[in-house]
Design a protein around this motif. Structure first.
Motif, PDB file in Angstrom:
ATOM      1  N   GLU A   6       0.843  -1.200   0.000  1.00  0.00           N
ATOM      2  CA  GLU A   6       0.000   0.000   0.000  1.00  0.00           C
ATOM      3  C   GLU A   6       0.874   1.243   0.000  1.00  0.00           C
ATOM      4  O   GLU A   6       1.655   1.477   0.933  1.00  0.00           O
ATOM      5  CB  GLU A   6      -0.907  -0.019   1.232  1.00  0.00           C
ATOM      6  CG  GLU A   6      -1.599   1.287   1.561  1.00  0.00           C
ATOM      7  CD  GLU A   6      -2.653   1.698   0.550  1.00  0.00           C
ATOM      8  OE1 GLU A   6      -2.273   2.410  -0.409  1.00  0.00           O
ATOM      9  OE2 GLU A   6      -3.820   1.313   0.727  1.00  0.00           O
ATOM     10  N   SER A   7       0.768   2.042  -1.068  1.00  0.00           N
ATOM     11  CA  SER A   7       1.574   3.263  -1.148  1.00  0.00           C
ATOM     12  C   SER A   7       0.891   4.448  -0.477  1.00  0.00           C
ATOM     13  O   SER A   7       1.564   5.345   0.043  1.00  0.00           O
ATOM     14  CB  SER A   7       1.862   3.612  -2.612  1.00  0.00           C
ATOM     15  OG  SER A   7       0.652   3.918  -3.288  1.00  0.00           O
ATOM     16  N   ALA A   8      -0.486   4.429  -0.492  1.00  0.00           N
ATOM     17  CA  ALA A   8      -1.266   5.528   0.092  1.00  0.00           C
ATOM     18  C   ALA A   8      -0.702   6.875  -0.365  1.00  0.00           C
ATOM     19  O   ALA A   8      -0.502   7.085  -1.552  1.00  0.00           O
ATOM     20  CB  ALA A   8      -1.299   5.403   1.604  1.00  0.00           C
ATOM     21  N   PHE A   9      -0.403   7.762   0.602  1.00  0.00           N
ATOM     22  CA  PHE A   9       0.155   9.064   0.234  1.00  0.00           C
ATOM     23  C   PHE A   9       1.624   9.167   0.609  1.00  0.00           C
ATOM     24  O   PHE A   9       2.160  10.266   0.777  1.00  0.00           O
ATOM     25  CB  PHE A   9      -0.652  10.194   0.894  1.00  0.00           C
ATOM     26  CG  PHE A   9      -1.854  10.603   0.100  1.00  0.00           C
ATOM     27  CD1 PHE A   9      -1.810  11.685  -0.751  1.00  0.00           C
ATOM     28  CD2 PHE A   9      -3.030   9.871   0.178  1.00  0.00           C
ATOM     29  CE1 PHE A   9      -2.908  12.063  -1.491  1.00  0.00           C
ATOM     30  CE2 PHE A   9      -4.135  10.229  -0.548  1.00  0.00           C
ATOM     31  CZ  PHE A   9      -4.085  11.334  -1.395  1.00  0.00           C
ATOM     32  N   ASN A  10       2.290   8.011   0.721  1.00  0.00           N
ATOM     33  CA  ASN A  10       3.718   8.043   1.054  1.00  0.00           C
ATOM     34  C   ASN A  10       4.569   8.691  -0.032  1.00  0.00           C
ATOM     35  O   ASN A  10       5.723   9.038   0.205  1.00  0.00           O
ATOM     36  CB  ASN A  10       4.222   6.612   1.312  1.00  0.00           C
ATOM     37  CG  ASN A  10       3.811   6.105   2.682  1.00  0.00           C
ATOM     38  OD1 ASN A  10       3.655   6.894   3.609  1.00  0.00           O
ATOM     39  ND2 ASN A  10       3.612   4.799   2.811  1.00  0.00           N
ATOM     40  N   HIS A  11       4.005   8.834  -1.220  1.00  0.00           N
ATOM     41  CA  HIS A  11       4.753   9.493  -2.307  1.00  0.00           C
ATOM     42  C   HIS A  11       4.816  10.998  -2.127  1.00  0.00           C
ATOM     43  O   HIS A  11       5.607  11.675  -2.805  1.00  0.00           O
ATOM     44  CB  HIS A  11       4.124   9.168  -3.659  1.00  0.00           C
ATOM     45  CG  HIS A  11       2.648   9.433  -3.719  1.00  0.00           C
ATOM     46  ND1 HIS A  11       2.113  10.693  -3.783  1.00  0.00           N
ATOM     47  CD2 HIS A  11       1.583   8.575  -3.707  1.00  0.00           C
ATOM     48  CE1 HIS A  11       0.792  10.620  -3.834  1.00  0.00           C
ATOM     49  NE2 HIS A  11       0.435   9.336  -3.767  1.00  0.00           N
ATOM     50  N   ASN A  12       3.960  11.559  -1.249  1.00  0.00           N
ATOM     51  CA  ASN A  12       3.960  13.004  -0.975  1.00  0.00           C
ATOM     52  C   ASN A  12       3.805  13.854  -2.237  1.00  0.00           C
ATOM     53  O   ASN A  12       4.331  14.969  -2.327  1.00  0.00           O
ATOM     54  CB  ASN A  12       5.253  13.417  -0.249  1.00  0.00           C
ATOM     55  CG  ASN A  12       5.427  12.652   1.042  1.00  0.00           C
ATOM     56  OD1 ASN A  12       4.498  12.497   1.818  1.00  0.00           O
ATOM     57  ND2 ASN A  12       6.636  12.129   1.247  1.00  0.00           N
ATOM     58  N   LEU A  21       9.327   3.803  -5.250  1.00  0.00           N
ATOM     59  CA  LEU A  21       8.630   2.977  -4.263  1.00  0.00           C
ATOM     60  C   LEU A  21       8.049   1.725  -4.930  1.00  0.00           C
ATOM     61  O   LEU A  21       8.145   0.615  -4.393  1.00  0.00           O
ATOM     62  CB  LEU A  21       7.522   3.794  -3.603  1.00  0.00           C
ATOM     63  CG  LEU A  21       6.810   3.163  -2.404  1.00  0.00           C
ATOM     64  CD1 LEU A  21       7.792   2.868  -1.271  1.00  0.00           C
ATOM     65  CD2 LEU A  21       5.681   4.072  -1.912  1.00  0.00           C
ATOM     66  N   ALA A  22       7.459   1.907  -6.099  1.00  0.00           N
ATOM     67  CA  ALA A  22       6.885   0.775  -6.836  1.00  0.00           C
ATOM     68  C   ALA A  22       7.978  -0.219  -7.226  1.00  0.00           C
ATOM     69  O   ALA A  22       7.790  -1.437  -7.124  1.00  0.00           O
ATOM     70  CB  ALA A  22       6.158   1.285  -8.077  1.00  0.00           C
ATOM     71  N   VAL A  35      -2.498   1.962  -5.154  1.00  0.00           N
ATOM     72  CA  VAL A  35      -2.326   3.414  -5.114  1.00  0.00           C
ATOM     73  C   VAL A  35      -3.693   4.055  -4.945  1.00  0.00           C
ATOM     74  O   VAL A  35      -4.704   3.531  -5.416  1.00  0.00           O
ATOM     75  CB  VAL A  35      -1.663   3.944  -6.403  1.00  0.00           C
ATOM     76  CG1 VAL A  35      -0.231   3.446  -6.526  1.00  0.00           C
ATOM     77  CG2 VAL A  35      -2.461   3.539  -7.645  1.00  0.00           C
ATOM     78  N   GLN A  36      -3.721   5.203  -4.267  1.00  0.00           N
ATOM     79  CA  GLN A  36      -4.971   5.943  -4.096  1.00  0.00           C
ATOM     80  C   GLN A  36      -5.025   7.060  -5.130  1.00  0.00           C
ATOM     81  O   GLN A  36      -4.217   7.996  -5.100  1.00  0.00           O
ATOM     82  CB  GLN A  36      -5.055   6.515  -2.684  1.00  0.00           C
ATOM     83  CG  GLN A  36      -5.176   5.446  -1.612  1.00  0.00           C
ATOM     84  CD  GLN A  36      -5.339   6.008  -0.216  1.00  0.00           C
ATOM     85  OE1 GLN A  36      -5.243   7.219  -0.007  1.00  0.00           O
ATOM     86  NE2 GLN A  36      -5.573   5.135   0.760  1.00  0.00           N
ATOM     87  N   VAL A  37      -5.966   6.921  -6.071  1.00  0.00           N
ATOM     88  CA  VAL A  37      -6.090   7.880  -7.175  1.00  0.00           C
ATOM     89  C   VAL A  37      -7.218   8.851  -6.839  1.00  0.00           C
ATOM     90  O   VAL A  37      -8.350   8.436  -6.556  1.00  0.00           O
ATOM     91  CB  VAL A  37      -6.377   7.157  -8.499  1.00  0.00           C
ATOM     92  CG1 VAL A  37      -6.373   8.157  -9.660  1.00  0.00           C
ATOM     93  CG2 VAL A  37      -5.350   6.054  -8.746  1.00  0.00           C
ATOM     94  N   LYS A 206      -0.113  -4.193   3.507  1.00  0.00           N
ATOM     95  CA  LYS A 206       0.767  -3.451   4.410  1.00  0.00           C
ATOM     96  C   LYS A 206       1.305  -2.218   3.694  1.00  0.00           C
ATOM     97  O   LYS A 206       1.583  -2.253   2.494  1.00  0.00           O
ATOM     98  CB  LYS A 206       1.938  -4.337   4.852  1.00  0.00           C
ATOM     99  CG  LYS A 206       1.663  -5.261   6.021  1.00  0.00           C
ATOM    100  CD  LYS A 206       1.766  -4.538   7.355  1.00  0.00           C
ATOM    101  CE  LYS A 206       1.976  -5.480   8.516  1.00  0.00           C
ATOM    102  NZ  LYS A 206       2.085  -4.771   9.805  1.00  0.00           N
ATOM    103  N   HIS A 207       1.474  -1.138   4.459  1.00  0.00           N
ATOM    104  CA  HIS A 207       2.037   0.087   3.897  1.00  0.00           C
ATOM    105  C   HIS A 207       3.540  -0.061   3.667  1.00  0.00           C
ATOM    106  O   HIS A 207       4.234  -0.744   4.430  1.00  0.00           O
ATOM    107  CB  HIS A 207       1.788   1.266   4.845  1.00  0.00           C
ATOM    108  CG  HIS A 207       0.377   1.754   4.828  1.00  0.00           C
ATOM    109  ND1 HIS A 207       0.008   2.995   4.366  1.00  0.00           N
ATOM    110  CD2 HIS A 207      -0.779   1.158   5.222  1.00  0.00           C
ATOM    111  CE1 HIS A 207      -1.300   3.146   4.477  1.00  0.00           C
ATOM    112  NE2 HIS A 207      -1.790   2.045   4.998  1.00  0.00           N
ATOM    113  N   ILE A 208       4.012   0.599   2.625  1.00  0.00           N
ATOM    114  CA  ILE A 208       5.431   0.574   2.302  1.00  0.00           C
ATOM    115  C   ILE A 208       5.906   2.002   2.047  1.00  0.00           C
ATOM    116  O   ILE A 208       5.153   2.843   1.544  1.00  0.00           O
ATOM    117  CB  ILE A 208       5.702  -0.322   1.072  1.00  0.00           C
ATOM    118  CG1 ILE A 208       7.204  -0.520   0.860  1.00  0.00           C
ATOM    119  CG2 ILE A 208       5.029   0.225  -0.180  1.00  0.00           C
ATOM    120  CD1 ILE A 208       7.538  -1.574  -0.183  1.00  0.00           C
ATOM    121  N   THR A 209       7.167   2.296   2.433  1.00  0.00           N
ATOM    122  CA  THR A 209       7.737   3.631   2.250  1.00  0.00           C
ATOM    123  C   THR A 209       9.233   3.525   2.002  1.00  0.00           C
ATOM    124  O   THR A 209       9.849   2.482   2.283  1.00  0.00           O
ATOM    125  CB  THR A 209       7.475   4.504   3.493  1.00  0.00           C
ATOM    126  OG1 THR A 209       7.894   5.852   3.235  1.00  0.00           O
ATOM    127  CG2 THR A 209       8.225   3.973   4.708  1.00  0.00           C
TER     128      THR A 209
END
Length: 554
Positions: A6-12, A21-22, A35-37, A206-209
């Motif tokens: 899960e990338s969520a908004f970790n890309h800022n 990250l991908a 990804v959250q679009v 799981k979230h990843i960063t």
């Protein structure tokens, strides 16, 4: 269990960061990257307290397009979590057929109605913070579009007492048609993922960063790529411990079984011994080969043609017509409708009982368990498998197959070069037991023919049918789709008989040439998800090492 990064908004809001990250997620073994679009103007009003944060940290649609191309280039499967209708349209334009619905959209009626109208799009439904009422609301709207329910808790990080993993059991009990998953926002990378595995989750998210030092958004529960990779490695290792969802001896157990199981002695006692047979092997091996029965395999689970075996046919219904045909055999000892005790099959059981069928209730999934249980109970030395959607199963062939087995002490007999749905399969019970013990997973015994094909030790025999009808073996007389039922009705009209029960294969073959042929290049399913070209499968059937081949000309 598949792992979703899960990338969520970790890309800022940085496309380059998201790409990196991908790539790290891909290199560390993730199965999917989500990804959250978002189109901020469609997602929230300007007065919303977090509007500016979203505006500053959201990728533009052009950046998303570039990212989707990048993901394809690195062969990373992406699951977009669409947060509004413009974002949905963007993802549809890029041919995504698996989307995630954020829990906060579980009652977003505008989005739900748009989703249900789509073709060829599957959905993963998140349920954080949702009530059971709201989950049912979404499911009732989306129907079979939903493929998985994801449980999770929205506090970051989630405390151990808030995980409530028994919700996963609740989902399995009350929503059994869906896969289940866990969006794990705890700090645990070992035990909780393994508990999700043991609970039967199909997905773990799981979230990843790349770094937690920026302290932005979901950093508290996000894993570094190497931590993510270690978690996946741990899951894959312990996943092996799950095995199959059935009680059956592992291949490595069989040698212990032979040494440890007590043998039947000449005295009638049961004791450990180096020679002899265990009770079940001895019992099945000693059954009279002259007693031959039919397991008429049928259930009501078909989705392609619901209730297909209860469709009208000639002067009755498909299953009743076939049952009566089989009862006309001169050499069969008994015919049993072999179905399951599940509630979903009770309509079939009631129908059969009302039509004076002998009924046997056995394992709902393992066909070979059902057949062996029937053979054991009725003391059958040999047993046919006939599927309930094959009303044109030929009785003369059945009697010929029985005689061929008796005359040549065969394990298995079939008919080659006939339309699909005309031939049955005959097994000696002692061979069926041997085949059963050697199976890795009897739950796959729907594909029983495949296991016989792969067995080079069996004494096999066949009837080889010869005729002048071109590509006879590519005609389908089995009933699985509405078009198949129409084809069967067409043949009935061509036969034009008041008593179709006595129709022979000679009668059928005179009128069958007009029917269309199946595509010989189409792929058919095998056990374990494998596929084989139809023509190659028929070739394997025809080219087995048969002990005896009896040719019959028409």
């Amino acid at each position: 269990m598949k792992v979703i990064a899960e990338s969520a908004f970790n890309h800022n809001g940085s496309l380059d960061y998201l790409k990196q990250l991908a790539l790290e997620a891909k290199n560390n073994g993730t199965d999917f990257f989500t990804v959250q679009v978002m189109d901020v103007s469609a997602f929230c009003v300007k007065e919303y307290s977090k509007y500016d944060i979203y505006k500053e940290n959201t990728l533009s649609f052009n950046e998303w397009k570039e990212f989707f191309v990048f993901a394809k280039q690195i062969e990373l499967d992406v699951i977009p979590c669409i947060l509004d209708i413009p974002s949905l349209d963007l993802c549809l334009d890029h041919d995504f057929n698996l989307l995630k619905i954020h829990a906060t959209d579980i009652t977003n009626i505008s989005l739900l109605e748009r989703l249900v109208a789509l073709n060829n799009v599957d959905l993963i439904l998140e349920t954080q913070c949702a009530t059971n009422l709201e989950i049912n609301f979404a499911i009732n709207k989306l129907g079979d579009r939903v493929k998985c329910l994801i449980h999770g808790f929205s506090n970051y990080p989630t405390e151990i007492e808030d995980l409530n993993l028994n919700t996963l059991d609740y989902f399995k009990e009350y929503f059994p048609q869906y896969k289940i998953g866990l969006a794990d926002h705890s700090l645990d990378t070992e035990k909780i993922p393994l508990m999700a595995l043991a609970k039967g989750c199909s997905f773990l998210e799981k979230h990843i960063t790349l770094t937690r030092n920026n302290r932005n958004f979901d950093y508290q529960v996000s894993l570094y790529p190497n931590e993510f990779g270690a978690m996946i490695s741990n899951i894959k290792h312990y996943e092996k411990a799950l095995g199959i969802k059935m009680k059956h001896p592992m291949e490595s157990e069989l040698k212990y079984r032979d040494v440890m199981y007590k043998k039947v002695l000449e005295s009638g006692n049961y004791m450990r011994a180096d020679k002899g047979m265990d009770f079940m092997t001895h019992r099945l091996d000693s059954l009279d080969s002259q007693k031959v029965g039919v397991a008429l395999i049928a259930r009501l689970k078909s989705k392609r043609l619901p209730l297909k075996v209860l469709k009208p046919f000639h002067d009755t219904f498909v299953i009743d017509f076939l049952y009566k045909r089989l009862k006309m055999s001169k050499k069969l000892t008994s015919v049993f409708l072999a179905t399951s005790p599940l509630n979903e099959d009770q309509e079939l059981v009631k129908f059969a009982q009302e039509h004076d069928h002998c009924v046997f209730l056995g394992h709902p999934v393992s066909v070979i368990d059902r057949m062996l249980s029937l053979a054991l109970e009725e003391e059958l030395g040999a047993i046919f498998r006939v599927t309930g959607d094959n009303p044109f199963t030929d009785i003369d062939f059945i009697d010929e197959m029985i005689q061929l087995m008796w005359d040549n002490n065969l394990d298995y007999v079939r008919v080659n070069n006939v339309p699909f749905g005309v031939s049955a399969e005959l097994f000696s019970t002692k061979y069926l037991w041997k085949l059963y013990l050697g199976m890795e997973n009897p739950m796959m015994s729907e594909y029983l023919t495949q296991f016989v094909l792969e067995d080079e030790t069996a004494r096999k025999g066949c009837l080889d049918i010869e005729s002048e009808v071109e590509n006879l073996k590519y005609i389908n007389l089995s009933i699985d789709y509405p078009a198949d039922l129409d084809r069967a009705y067409t043949l009935i009209e061509e036969l034009n008989s008041d008593n179709l029960y006595h129709i022979s294969f000679s009668d059928i073959i005179k009128r069958i040439d007009k029917l269309e042929r199946e595509d010989e290049n189409k792929m058919i399913k095998l056990a374990g998800g494998e596929e084989i070209k139809f023509s190659d499968f028929l070739s394997k059937l025809a080219n087995q090492e048969y002990i005896i081949r009896k040719k019959i000309k028409f």
